[in-house]
Write an enzyme that holds these catalytic residues in place. Sequence first.
Site, PDB file in Angstrom:
ATOM      1  N   LYS A 173       0.814  -1.219   0.000  1.00 25.57           N
ATOM      2  CA  LYS A 173       0.000   0.000   0.000  1.00 25.57           C
ATOM      3  C   LYS A 173       0.847   1.268   0.000  1.00 25.57           C
ATOM      4  CE  LYS A 173      -1.091   0.927   4.812  1.00 25.57           C
ATOM      5  NZ  LYS A 173      -2.134   1.030   5.793  1.00 25.57           N
ATOM      6  N   ASP A 174       2.128   1.163   0.317  1.00 23.45           N
ATOM      7  CA  ASP A 174       3.015   2.327   0.261  1.00 23.45           C
ATOM      8  C   ASP A 174       3.728   2.456  -1.087  1.00 23.45           C
ATOM      9  OD1 ASP A 174       2.384   2.872   2.910  1.00 23.45           O
ATOM     10  OD2 ASP A 174       4.039   1.678   3.696  1.00 23.45           O
ATOM     11  N   ARG A 224      -7.890   8.527   4.064  1.00 24.59           N
ATOM     12  CA  ARG A 224      -8.938   7.545   3.764  1.00 24.59           C
ATOM     13  C   ARG A 224      -9.717   7.172   5.029  1.00 24.59           C
ATOM     14  NH1 ARG A 224      -8.762   2.278   4.949  1.00 24.59           N
ATOM     15  NH2 ARG A 224      -6.582   2.519   5.496  1.00 24.59           N
ATOM     16  N   ARG A 225      -8.983   6.875   6.098  1.00 21.55           N
ATOM     17  CA  ARG A 225      -9.657   6.475   7.336  1.00 21.55           C
ATOM     18  C   ARG A 225     -10.456   7.641   7.911  1.00 21.55           C
ATOM     19  NH1 ARG A 225      -4.129   3.623   9.289  1.00 21.55           N
ATOM     20  NH2 ARG A 225      -4.446   1.598   8.306  1.00 21.55           N
ATOM     21  N   ARG A 242       2.055  10.379  13.557  1.00 26.96           N
ATOM     22  CA  ARG A 242       3.056   9.754  12.694  1.00 26.96           C
ATOM     23  C   ARG A 242       4.003   8.902  13.500  1.00 26.96           C
ATOM     24  NH1 ARG A 242       5.777  13.271   8.601  1.00 26.96           N
ATOM     25  NH2 ARG A 242       6.869  11.312   8.315  1.00 26.96           N
ATOM     26  N   ASN A 244       6.530   5.035  13.536  1.00 24.26           N
ATOM     27  CA  ASN A 244       6.392   3.601  13.316  1.00 24.26           C
ATOM     28  C   ASN A 244       5.341   3.029  14.259  1.00 24.26           C
ATOM     29  OD1 ASN A 244       8.326   3.593  11.329  1.00 24.26           O
ATOM     30  ND2 ASN A 244       9.996   3.361  12.805  1.00 24.26           N
ATOM     31  N   ARG A 248       3.760   4.612  17.731  1.00 18.23           N
ATOM     32  CA  ARG A 248       2.356   5.029  17.815  1.00 18.23           C
ATOM     33  C   ARG A 248       1.651   4.361  18.994  1.00 18.23           C
ATOM     34  NH1 ARG A 248      -0.121   5.293  11.746  1.00 18.23           N
ATOM     35  NH2 ARG A 248       1.876   4.995  10.721  1.00 18.23           N
ATOM     36  N   CYS A 337      -1.744  11.871  -6.547  1.00 17.22           N
ATOM     37  CA  CYS A 337      -1.617  12.084  -5.107  1.00 17.22           C
ATOM     38  C   CYS A 337      -2.522  11.122  -4.364  1.00 17.22           C
ATOM     39  CB  CYS A 337      -1.913  13.516  -4.717  1.00 17.22           C
ATOM     40  SG  CYS A 337      -3.641  13.945  -4.757  1.00 17.22           S
TER      41      CYS A 337
END
Length: 527
Positions: A173-174, A224-225, A242, A244, A248, A337
């Site tokens: 997804k990245d 998106r979320r 933000r 890792n 988080r 984007c």
Amino acid sequence: MQQTCPHSTNPTSYSRSPVPSKMSTNHASTSKSALDASREAESLFVPPAPASRTDSSSEEYAYMNATGSRILSSTFFELEPTLRPPTTFILGTRKSELALTQTQLVADALSAYHVSNHFRVEWMKTLGDRNQQTPLHLLTPYSQQQPAKSLWTDELEAKLGSGHFDILVHSLKDVPTTLKEGCEIACIPEREDPGDALVVRTGLIYQTLDDLPDGSIIGTGSVRRVAQLKRAYPKLKFEDMRGNLNTRLAKLDAPDSKYVALILAIAGLARINCGHRITNPIRSPALFHAVGQGALGVEIRTGDGRVRETMRGVGHWQTEWRCAAERACLRVLEGGCSVPVGVESTLEELDPEQAQGDLAGETFSPLEPDSPMLWFSGIVESSHRLPSSLPSTPGIATPTGEAYPVNRVLPPLRKRAAKLSLSTCVTSLDGSSQVVHSPEPVVVRNYQEAERFGELCAKKIKQLGGKEILDEVTRIRRERERKDLERAIEKSREQAGGTKQKDGDEHQGLQGLLQSLNGPERSEGFQ
Ligand SMILES: NCc1[nH]cc(CCC(=O)O)c1CC(=O)O
């Protein structure tokens, strides 16, 4: 002069061969250990007696080693896989526990297929890892040439191209939906649960988003979320977080934390052994997951036939076809984007002799031996995946040390069919409007058909009102970006104060960025 066999697969001459001379020297200076491994290989290797050679393969090889000295090889001959000295392949990734775990998974799978080779994992910090403060869109301002997400992959790809790495492992997804020239996704291993999850702060008893009190702060930076959940839960607050995964989770549980919960991908948590932190999954229709979420993208140099052969067997065709549809859909929607697009796909295998393909009227590029590797997904005969096919292909080393060629022969193909479904969801940034498109599943017979289905879904959802939402997202984005930049320019002007040259340069750079932002070349929008 050293005696060696072309099949000794000296990494400096073979696995780094696509850009021969430059890459060999590059590698010699950047990765000593691979060189060491090749020396070790040479010392371990005892060439079989001439009697074991076959006539058809008795050809003399000479090639250049990394330091430019000429090595006259012994005769080309077949070896038992267990007798072959090892090649070291280097797998590169970002520096995070998740990235390293995922890359090790791929390295382990490769090691199981190619027992006589070594697969070593190396990491590097990417721009996105180094800078945890600057908003992502300012690190890589919006442009068609440089999609925001490439800040996780750009520097890794540069080192793939230079030969420092042979294989990159990313969270799919990245990975931008269009890859850099010279790079391709070789395969996609079996996907984890692609869904998102609610992770409630330790000590709190809430089980679902419905249980959370009004005004609760949820940590997630994903547009998106936020867009989808604002719509379903207008009383909750969403704030960027933000870092890792471990960072988080620590921020969530910190004594002074303002967060009640986080939204994270199930797959990431599961992979770093934090599955126990999942309070509950959040599924559609409340939240459609990201394109490619839960899957890994294994990236290689296009045309590096040797690495390509090594990859066979690692991909999971069902995951590859689903991700083909998801990524092709996003490619048509995004225009450069990251956008609030969510998806959900399913795949059910059918008897290829019985099933009629639904995209039979469409035209596709014919399969050539050097077509993108994913085009062969699921249709290469399984016997062709035998690891022994790897070093036995003639042409590994040539007198000039040129690239190990992509096999010139089309591999034996088999029939395959599957019923594929794809739901797509486009949401405005504030959640006020949304379009969901869930067409009837279609029968597809290969990767290209799965991609075409994704493109058709994207075109349809645009017609259904998705285009207006996406155009509005672009407008809002640019406006925000412009304001952020103006603020940054103001700040750098204050700091520079006409004294420090370095800051003055930075100021100039930002001004240039602002100009390009206002300029006509930035008028590309969503297609
Ligand atoms: N954007 C960061 C990122 N990239 C991949 C994953 C998780 C693993 C995956 O989705 O495959 C995550 C963290 C998250 O979204 O929770």
